[in-house]
Scaffold this active site. Structure first.
Site, PDB file in Angstrom:
ATOM      1  N   LYS A  75      13.665  -3.589  -1.820  1.00  0.00           N
ATOM      2  CA  LYS A  75      12.953  -4.748  -2.126  1.00  0.00           C
ATOM      3  C   LYS A  75      11.519  -4.352  -1.868  1.00  0.00           C
ATOM      4  O   LYS A  75      10.914  -4.361  -0.841  1.00  0.00           O
ATOM      5  CB  LYS A  75      13.173  -5.736  -1.081  1.00  0.00           C
ATOM      6  CG  LYS A  75      13.130  -7.164  -1.627  1.00  0.00           C
ATOM      7  CD  LYS A  75      11.783  -7.430  -1.593  1.00  0.00           C
ATOM      8  CE  LYS A  75      10.713  -7.818  -0.269  1.00  0.00           C
ATOM      9  NZ  LYS A  75       9.384  -8.242  -0.825  1.00  0.00           N
ATOM     10  N   THR A 118       6.290  -9.991  10.357  1.00  0.00           N
ATOM     11  CA  THR A 118       7.384  -9.901   9.261  1.00  0.00           C
ATOM     12  C   THR A 118       8.504  -8.991  10.116  1.00  0.00           C
ATOM     13  O   THR A 118       9.654  -9.303   9.966  1.00  0.00           O
ATOM     14  CB  THR A 118       7.260  -9.299   8.161  1.00  0.00           C
ATOM     15  OG1 THR A 118       6.131 -10.305   7.472  1.00  0.00           O
ATOM     16  CG2 THR A 118       8.327  -9.079   7.296  1.00  0.00           C
ATOM     17  N   GLY A 119       7.969  -7.878  10.714  1.00  0.00           N
ATOM     18  CA  GLY A 119       8.927  -6.999  11.389  1.00  0.00           C
ATOM     19  C   GLY A 119       9.345  -7.617  12.573  1.00  0.00           C
ATOM     20  O   GLY A 119      10.778  -7.364  12.907  1.00  0.00           O
ATOM     21  N   CYS A 142      -2.294   2.351   6.503  1.00  0.00           N
ATOM     22  CA  CYS A 142      -1.855   1.662   7.880  1.00  0.00           C
ATOM     23  C   CYS A 142      -2.276   2.521   9.225  1.00  0.00           C
ATOM     24  O   CYS A 142      -2.264   2.068  10.278  1.00  0.00           O
ATOM     25  CB  CYS A 142      -0.190   1.760   7.678  1.00  0.00           C
ATOM     26  SG  CYS A 142       0.697   2.914   7.567  1.00  0.00           S
ATOM     27  N   GLY A 199       5.514  -2.726   7.102  1.00  0.00           N
ATOM     28  CA  GLY A 199       4.658  -3.814   6.910  1.00  0.00           C
ATOM     29  C   GLY A 199       4.070  -4.342   7.990  1.00  0.00           C
ATOM     30  O   GLY A 199       3.962  -3.676   8.987  1.00  0.00           O
ATOM     31  N   GLY A 200       3.840  -5.815   8.132  1.00  0.00           N
ATOM     32  CA  GLY A 200       3.077  -6.349   9.337  1.00  0.00           C
ATOM     33  C   GLY A 200       3.917  -6.761  10.305  1.00  0.00           C
ATOM     34  O   GLY A 200       5.205  -6.888  10.266  1.00  0.00           O
ATOM     35  N   GLU A 230       8.198  -0.022  10.802  1.00  0.00           N
ATOM     36  CA  GLU A 230       6.940   0.484  10.950  1.00  0.00           C
ATOM     37  C   GLU A 230       5.715  -0.393  10.630  1.00  0.00           C
ATOM     38  O   GLU A 230       5.891  -0.755   9.677  1.00  0.00           O
ATOM     39  CB  GLU A 230       6.938   1.947  10.002  1.00  0.00           C
ATOM     40  CG  GLU A 230       6.049   2.981  10.351  1.00  0.00           C
ATOM     41  CD  GLU A 230       4.531   2.661  10.236  1.00  0.00           C
ATOM     42  OE1 GLU A 230       3.756   2.407  11.224  1.00  0.00           O
ATOM     43  OE2 GLU A 230       4.203   2.393   8.884  1.00  0.00           O
ATOM     44  N   ASN A 236       0.774  -1.320  -0.041  1.00  0.00           N
ATOM     45  CA  ASN A 236      -0.174   0.084  -0.034  1.00  0.00           C
ATOM     46  C   ASN A 236       0.893   1.211   0.041  1.00  0.00           C
ATOM     47  O   ASN A 236       1.973   1.245   0.797  1.00  0.00           O
ATOM     48  CB  ASN A 236      -0.877  -0.057   1.180  1.00  0.00           C
ATOM     49  CG  ASN A 236      -0.282  -0.083   2.493  1.00  0.00           C
ATOM     50  OD1 ASN A 236       0.897  -0.359   2.747  1.00  0.00           O
ATOM     51  ND2 ASN A 236      -0.942   0.655   3.403  1.00  0.00           N
ATOM     52  N   GLU A 245       6.322  -7.554  -3.561  1.00  0.00           N
ATOM     53  CA  GLU A 245       5.996  -8.550  -4.916  1.00  0.00           C
ATOM     54  C   GLU A 245       4.683  -8.129  -5.458  1.00  0.00           C
ATOM     55  O   GLU A 245       4.210  -8.541  -6.682  1.00  0.00           O
ATOM     56  CB  GLU A 245       6.246  -9.972  -4.870  1.00  0.00           C
ATOM     57  CG  GLU A 245       5.317 -10.518  -3.836  1.00  0.00           C
ATOM     58  CD  GLU A 245       5.696 -10.554  -2.301  1.00  0.00           C
ATOM     59  OE1 GLU A 245       5.081 -11.200  -1.646  1.00  0.00           O
ATOM     60  OE2 GLU A 245       6.393  -9.642  -2.047  1.00  0.00           O
TER      61      GLU A 245
END
Length: 360
Positions: A43, A100-101, A152, A96-97, A118, A20, A46
């Site tokens: 990166k 994953t963070g 977010c 991101g989420g 973040e 987003n 995707e």
């Protein structure tokens, strides 16, 4: 004796961005990284890589030296994870989420590299009885349904003082049912599709879980039955009461409990001024909509009926969360400092033997 504090580049930065606001989120990382003198490997998600590719091409076009701004494409496990673990990477900036963070922070611990993550959050929007009703409802609708809710900082958790809860929720439901879905570039459309089939499925799972736990679906809660929207990733604007997500309307009359949930209420000036020291978000909005202005300039602003009366994100003010919403900042002086190392340079201008030890 001369003592100086100098700011030097961190080194090689891995910039990992979400699907987003892909161009906006990347620019918030690339600009300070370059300004601080770093090199970087980008990166992008995707799901939405194209604007990132164009930005890298523009960096080359304006003369940024080869090797300063680099990009690799792929998913998290095959590209993102090796980047965060690599010994030549000195800093990871990730948006991101939460899960994953957390993986990035754990992976970065091995090489003790710097991280700035973040992670967003389930942002509360608090409405008190003495708020202007029309203003409150307008901001509530904008806070959660702008850009299909894919923001977010969306105000997806609505906390309302008891005495006005029914009226506010009823009006939010009425207006949510009238939101026009369709192609985001078409005239008259207010909300476009979701980003992917996977994201649509995730929302359907959330709503199904809410139903199973006894929530009331006041509106939405399904894909639209319009045949023109059947092939797209569309989901009706949804309001849920008595439980949890999408717009969770939670009547609360207690200022203390509301502040403990993490936001300053939309109330007269005295209320927020007294309460803002008690809350724990990275950003507090008082009498303000959630989230940034939509990209695309005047045309996009006009399409979403946003104008100069609603201020955009302020680039001079930091953006970021606390706790499980993140540990870094973007924008502002602190956002630049994320990409700098601080070094103390201490120069003895008249060196003399110290003679501390007697043996020669």
């Amino acid at each position: 004796m001369v003592s100086r504090i100098v700011h030097e580049p961190v080194g090689v930065c891995a910039l990992i961005t979400p699907w987003n606001y892909p161009l906006l989120q990347l620019s918030w990382k690339v600009a300070p990284a370059i300004a601080a003198g770093n090199t970087m490997v980008i990166k992008p998600s995707e799901v939405t890589p194209l604007t990132s590719i164009v930005l890298v091409e523009l960096c080359e076009e304006v003369g940024i030296p080869a090797g300063v701004v680099n990009i690799v494409l792929g998913d998290g496990p095959s590209v993102g994870a090796p980047l965060t673990e690599h010994t030549d990477v000195d800093m990871v900036s990730f948006t991101g989420g939460l899960s994953t963070g957390q993986k990035i922070i754990r992976a970065s611990a091995e090489t003790v590299k710097r991280t700035a993550v973040e992670l967003g959050g389930k942002n509360p929007n608090i409405v008190f009885a003495d708020t202007d009703f029309e203003l409150a409802v307008d901001y509530v609708i904008l806070a959660v349904f702008l850009h299909s809710g894919q923001v977010c900082s969306a105000g997806a958790r609505l906390i309302i003082e008891d005495s006005v809860a029914d009226a506010v929720v009823d009006e939010v439901v009425r207006r949510a049912q009238r939101i026009r879905l369709g192609d985001g570039l078409a005239d008259g459309v207010e909300v476009g599709p979701l980003v992917s089939a996977a994201h649509l499925a995730k929302i359907e799972d959330f709503v199904a879980a809410a139903r199973a736990e006894g929530a009331t679906i006041r509106c939405g809660g399904a894909r639209p039955d319009d045949p023109d929207l059947a092939q797209g990733y569309f989901y009706l604007p949804t309001v849920i009461t008595d439980l949890a997500p999408v717009v969770a309307a939670d009547p609360r009359g207690d200022l203390r409990s509301a502040a403990d949930r993490g936001a300053v209420p939309h109330r007269g000036r005295g209320g927020p001024a007294r309460q803002r020291h008690r809350v724990r978000p990275g950003r507090c909005g008082v009498h303000r909509r959630h989230g940034p202005r939509p990209p695309g300039g005047v045309r996009a602003a006009s399409r979403h009926r946003l104008d100069q009366r609603l201020p955009p994100v302020l680039p001079g003010a930091e953006w970021g969360g606390m706790g499980r919403s993140g540990n870094g900042r973007e924008l502002g002086p602190t956002g630049l400092a994320e990409y700098q190392e601080i070094k103390h340079v201490w120069t003895n201008t008249a060196p003399q033997p110290q003679g501390w030890f007697s043996g020669r």
